[in-house]
Design a protein around this motif. Structure first.
Motif, PDB file in Angstrom:
ATOM      1  N   HIS A   1      43.261  43.144  58.447  1.00  0.00           N
ATOM      2  CA  HIS A   1      43.209  41.922  59.232  1.00  0.00           C
ATOM      3  C   HIS A   1      42.307  42.204  60.426  1.00  0.00           C
ATOM      4  N   PHE A   2      41.092  41.681  60.423  1.00  0.00           N
ATOM      5  CA  PHE A   2      40.068  42.018  61.414  1.00  0.00           C
ATOM      6  C   PHE A   2      40.414  41.443  62.792  1.00  0.00           C
ATOM      7  N   PRO A   3      40.254  42.244  63.861  1.00  0.00           N
ATOM      8  CA  PRO A   3      39.677  43.594  63.936  1.00  0.00           C
ATOM      9  C   PRO A   3      40.676  44.741  63.804  1.00  0.00           C
ATOM     10  N   GLY A   4      41.867  44.503  63.248  1.00  0.00           N
ATOM     11  CA  GLY A   4      42.816  45.579  62.990  1.00  0.00           C
ATOM     12  C   GLY A   4      44.185  45.295  63.567  1.00  0.00           C
ATOM     13  N   HIS A   5      45.195  45.204  62.684  1.00  0.00           N
ATOM     14  CA  HIS A   5      46.560  44.829  63.062  1.00  0.00           C
ATOM     15  C   HIS A   5      47.486  46.049  63.108  1.00  0.00           C
ATOM     16  N   GLY A   6      46.939  47.242  62.952  1.00  0.00           N
ATOM     17  CA  GLY A   6      47.782  48.420  62.777  1.00  0.00           C
ATOM     18  C   GLY A   6      48.384  48.997  64.032  1.00  0.00           C
ATOM     19  N   ALA A   7      47.917  48.579  65.199  1.00  0.00           N
ATOM     20  CA  ALA A   7      48.437  49.129  66.457  1.00  0.00           C
ATOM     21  C   ALA A   7      49.365  48.151  67.158  1.00  0.00           C
ATOM     22  N   THR A   8      49.892  47.183  66.434  1.00  0.00           N
ATOM     23  CA  THR A   8      50.747  46.161  67.039  1.00  0.00           C
ATOM     24  C   THR A   8      52.221  46.461  66.776  1.00  0.00           C
ATOM     25  N   SER A   9      53.055  45.990  67.683  1.00  0.00           N
ATOM     26  CA  SER A   9      54.502  46.149  67.533  1.00  0.00           C
ATOM     27  C   SER A   9      55.198  44.791  67.415  1.00  0.00           C
ATOM     28  N   GLN A  10      54.406  43.753  67.157  1.00  0.00           N
ATOM     29  CA  GLN A  10      54.941  42.410  66.971  1.00  0.00           C
ATOM     30  C   GLN A  10      54.312  41.788  65.736  1.00  0.00           C
ATOM     31  N   ASP A  11      54.948  40.750  65.220  1.00  0.00           N
ATOM     32  CA  ASP A  11      54.521  40.083  64.003  1.00  0.00           C
ATOM     33  C   ASP A  11      53.828  38.777  64.373  1.00  0.00           C
ATOM     34  N   SER A  12      52.557  38.640  63.969  1.00  0.00           N
ATOM     35  CA  SER A  12      51.790  37.444  64.337  1.00  0.00           C
ATOM     36  C   SER A  12      52.273  36.190  63.621  1.00  0.00           C
ATOM     37  N   HIS A  13      53.200  36.330  62.656  1.00  0.00           N
ATOM     38  CA  HIS A  13      53.822  35.134  62.100  1.00  0.00           C
ATOM     39  C   HIS A  13      54.654  34.418  63.175  1.00  0.00           C
ATOM     40  N   HIS A  14      55.151  35.190  64.145  1.00  0.00           N
ATOM     41  CA  HIS A  14      56.101  34.653  65.116  1.00  0.00           C
ATOM     42  C   HIS A  14      55.558  34.576  66.541  1.00  0.00           C
ATOM     43  N   THR A  15      54.566  35.400  66.876  1.00  0.00           N
ATOM     44  CA  THR A  15      54.072  35.449  68.242  1.00  0.00           C
ATOM     45  C   THR A  15      52.635  35.961  68.219  1.00  0.00           C
ATOM     46  N   LEU A  16      52.030  36.135  69.398  1.00  0.00           N
ATOM     47  CA  LEU A  16      50.662  36.666  69.485  1.00  0.00           C
ATOM     48  C   LEU A  16      50.743  38.135  69.893  1.00  0.00           C
ATOM     49  N   PRO A  17      50.609  39.067  68.939  1.00  0.00           N
ATOM     50  CA  PRO A  17      50.708  40.488  69.275  1.00  0.00           C
ATOM     51  C   PRO A  17      49.527  40.954  70.123  1.00  0.00           C
ATOM     52  N   LEU A  18      49.777  41.990  70.902  1.00  0.00           N
ATOM     53  CA  LEU A  18      48.772  42.559  71.790  1.00  0.00           C
ATOM     54  C   LEU A  18      48.396  43.950  71.312  1.00  0.00           C
ATOM     55  N   VAL A  19      47.091  44.220  71.236  1.00  0.00           N
ATOM     56  CA  VAL A  19      46.586  45.560  70.936  1.00  0.00           C
ATOM     57  C   VAL A  19      46.084  46.163  72.240  1.00  0.00           C
ATOM     58  N   GLU A  20      46.767  47.180  72.694  1.00  0.00           N
ATOM     59  CA  GLU A  20      46.413  47.813  73.969  1.00  0.00           C
ATOM     60  C   GLU A  20      45.544  49.035  73.697  1.00  0.00           C
ATOM     61  N   ALA A  21      44.273  48.784  73.472  1.00  0.00           N
ATOM     62  CA  ALA A  21      43.320  49.868  73.236  1.00  0.00           C
ATOM     63  C   ALA A  21      41.963  49.425  73.740  1.00  0.00           C
ATOM     64  N   GLY A  22      41.213  50.380  74.266  1.00  0.00           N
ATOM     65  CA  GLY A  22      39.882  50.083  74.755  1.00  0.00           C
ATOM     66  C   GLY A  22      38.872  49.945  73.633  1.00  0.00           C
ATOM     67  N   ALA A  23      37.700  49.456  73.980  1.00  0.00           N
ATOM     68  CA  ALA A  23      36.672  49.175  72.975  1.00  0.00           C
ATOM     69  C   ALA A  23      36.266  50.419  72.204  1.00  0.00           C
ATOM     70  N   GLU A  24      36.161  51.564  72.881  1.00  0.00           N
ATOM     71  CA  GLU A  24      35.728  52.777  72.183  1.00  0.00           C
ATOM     72  C   GLU A  24      36.778  53.260  71.200  1.00  0.00           C
ATOM     73  N   VAL A  25      38.048  53.176  71.597  1.00  0.00           N
ATOM     74  CA  VAL A  25      39.123  53.540  70.664  1.00  0.00           C
ATOM     75  C   VAL A  25      39.089  52.622  69.450  1.00  0.00           C
ATOM     76  N   LEU A  26      38.926  51.344  69.679  1.00  0.00           N
ATOM     77  CA  LEU A  26      38.875  50.390  68.576  1.00  0.00           C
ATOM     78  C   LEU A  26      37.717  50.688  67.638  1.00  0.00           C
ATOM     79  N   ARG A  27      36.577  51.066  68.195  1.00  0.00           N
ATOM     80  CA  ARG A  27      35.408  51.340  67.349  1.00  0.00           C
ATOM     81  C   ARG A  27      35.598  52.581  66.480  1.00  0.00           C
ATOM     82  N   ARG A  28      36.253  53.606  67.018  1.00  0.00           N
ATOM     83  CA  ARG A  28      36.411  54.823  66.215  1.00  0.00           C
ATOM     84  C   ARG A  28      37.721  54.840  65.418  1.00  0.00           C
TER      85      ARG A  28
END
Length: 488
Positions: free
Chosen positions: A172-199
């Motif tokens: 699920h672009f740009p990546g749902h693997g670092a979330t602790s919530q389900d987007s079916h029910h709420t808007l999950p937050l990915v707390e990572a900087g751009a460089e972490v996301l890129r690598r």
């Protein structure tokens, strides 16, 4: 107010719609004839293989090569395996084996089965890098937590599915693997900087794109590290600057389901649909229960947005063109697709290779098998899991410590086998299991989710998924009554 027919047809071209039943209703057939790009089928549309094949054939009669899609990841997320569970291991099991050739063959076989049933677009694979142990929506749907491993199998999955003539959709672009919530029910937050996301997050998507994936599905997640607020699905920076320009993707961008609260909970599905198309989505997956009247409202919202200057007409034309090109690819691919027959047993073979045992597995004679219930996520739905099919008399209990004393008394003089699913996510389940292990320290614990929690026990069996074939592989190890046909 009547809609401009040209604009209405262009708006229709952005729609991937659900419907109510096992048969195609008139509004669906008329919609396809009026330019709706395709449909997405769910549990409520699917029954027997014969029914599915007939339904998809009827849909294909309405217009030349409509997109006929579903979420069929194999493993825990299955639509065609809803009655018994999937005949294919999911991503976590394939990642545990880490043999890209096996992954390619598995997805080619699955794709061949889908093509036989009349599907031509699979909203798979999930190429999320699962780095959050408590992730409620990805988990076993991910190949793993290592970006390079996920990338290897993302590419193999895409190639396998598309060799079978079924268009793949990396999600699920740009990546749902670092979330602790389900987007079916709420808007999950990915707390990572751009460089972490890129690598990390973007590596598998780049691999899928390099492998020729025909579509990419967006995530309803918030990624402030990319400099945007709100859902990624509605962010032009994410879909255009990042996916199109930086990663070089020129295929179809598909939205995750627009009825999910993570994208439309605050603004409604019609407005969210306008914003998604404006941001760069070409195809709107509307969700499971968005039927005729709501589809009409979404169409009207798109047309009105063009009239009001909020949505460029050229954006609708661009989306329609990409969706037509996808349908043309599907027509061409049907001529050379590989059939499923070449690797009929690949699913069970993969599940067997994935299973892991720690400790000493005893020879079990009439074991007392207890399954601890775990809630099914929205993406998974109600699909059977566990070992009861191979161990008659298996007891399934809620994750409640109150069951402990009764189970302990009933299991006296027998070997205890405890079956769990993602026990690391459920403290009540762990409390019950620990009480049982206190009384039966040599018990066998079978984990059919991610094996993150490893309590002290006689033997710990990890299946890396709860598909039907994962159950067979565990039952074989434990001496269950597996029919001879399943050993093939």
């Amino acid at each position: 107010m009547s809609l401009d027919p040209t604009l209405a047809r262009l708006a229709n071209a952005t729609l991937l719609v659900p419907f109510e039943s096992h048969h195609a209703p008139r509004w669906i057939l008329e919609g396809l004839a009026d330019g709706v790009s395709g449909v997405c089928l769910f549990h409520n549309n699917l029954d027997t293989p014969e029914q599915i094949t007939a339904l998809n054939a009827r849909l294909s009669q309405a217009v030349d090569t409509p997109l006929i899609s579903l979420d069929e990841e194999g493993g825990d997320v299955t639509r065609i395996g809803q009655e018994h569970g999937s005949s294919y291991p999911g991503n976590a099991a394939l990642g545990a084996v880490d043999d890209p050739d096996l992954t390619r063959a598995t997805l080619r076989s699955l794709g061949g089965r889908l093509a036989e049933l009349g599907f031509n677009l699979d909203l798979a694979p999930s190429v999320d890098v699962n780095v959050a142990d408590d992730n409620p929506v990805i988990g076993t749907r991910s190949f793993g937590s290592d970006p390079e491993l996920v990338a290897r199998h993302a590419a193999a999955s895409v190639i396998g599915l598309q060799e079978a003539g079924v268009a793949a959709c990396a999600k699920h672009f740009p990546g749902h693997g670092a979330t602790s919530q389900d987007s079916h029910h709420t808007l999950p937050l990915v707390e990572a900087g751009a460089e972490v996301l890129r690598r990390r997050e973007l590596v598998p998507f780049r691999a899928a794109i390099d492998a020729g994936v025909r579509s990419v599905l967006t995530a309803h997640i918030e990624v402030p590290g990319l400099g945007v607020t709100g859902p990624a699905t509605l962010a032009p920076h994410v879909l255009n600057d990042l996916l199109r320009n930086e990663l070089g993707f020129d295929g179809v961008v598909v939205s995750d389901a627009m009825d999910m609260r993570g994208v439309s909970g605050r603004i409604g599905i019609p407005e969210a649909s306008v914003l998604a198309v404006a941001a760069g989505c070409d195809l709107l997956c509307l969700g499971r229960y968005v039927y005729a009247d709501q589809v009409a409202a979404i169409r009207a919202a798109l047309v009105t947005a063009v009239r009001d200057g909020r949505l460029p007409g050229e954006r609708l034309e661009e989306a329609a063109d990409r969706n037509l090109r996808l349908r043309a690819w599907i027509r061409d691919a049907a001529a050379y697709r590989t059939t499923a027959a070449e690797a009929e047993g690949v699913g069970l073979s993969g599940a067997r290779r994935a299973i892991r045992v720690e400790g000493d597995l005893p020879a079990l004679d009439s074991p007392y098998v207890v399954e601890v219930e775990a809630p099914a996520g929205m993406a998974v739905g109600e699909v059977p899991w566990g070992l009861s099919a191979w161990f008659p008399g298996t007891e399934r209990v809620s994750p409640d410590i109150a069951h402990a004393e009764r189970i302990i008394a009933a299991a006296q003089e027998r070997d205890l086998v405890i079956v769990v699913r993602d026990a690391h996510r459920y403290p009540e389940a762990r409390e019950l299991v620990e009480r049982l292990l206190g009384a039966f320290p040599n018990a066998v614990l079978v984990e059919m989710g991610l094996p993150i929690w490893r309590p002290s026990c006689g033997a710990h069996v990890s299946t890396y998924g709860a598909a039907h074939v994962n159950g067979i592989s565990a039952a074989e190890l434990l001496g269950g009554a597996v029919p001879a046909a399943h050993h093939a």
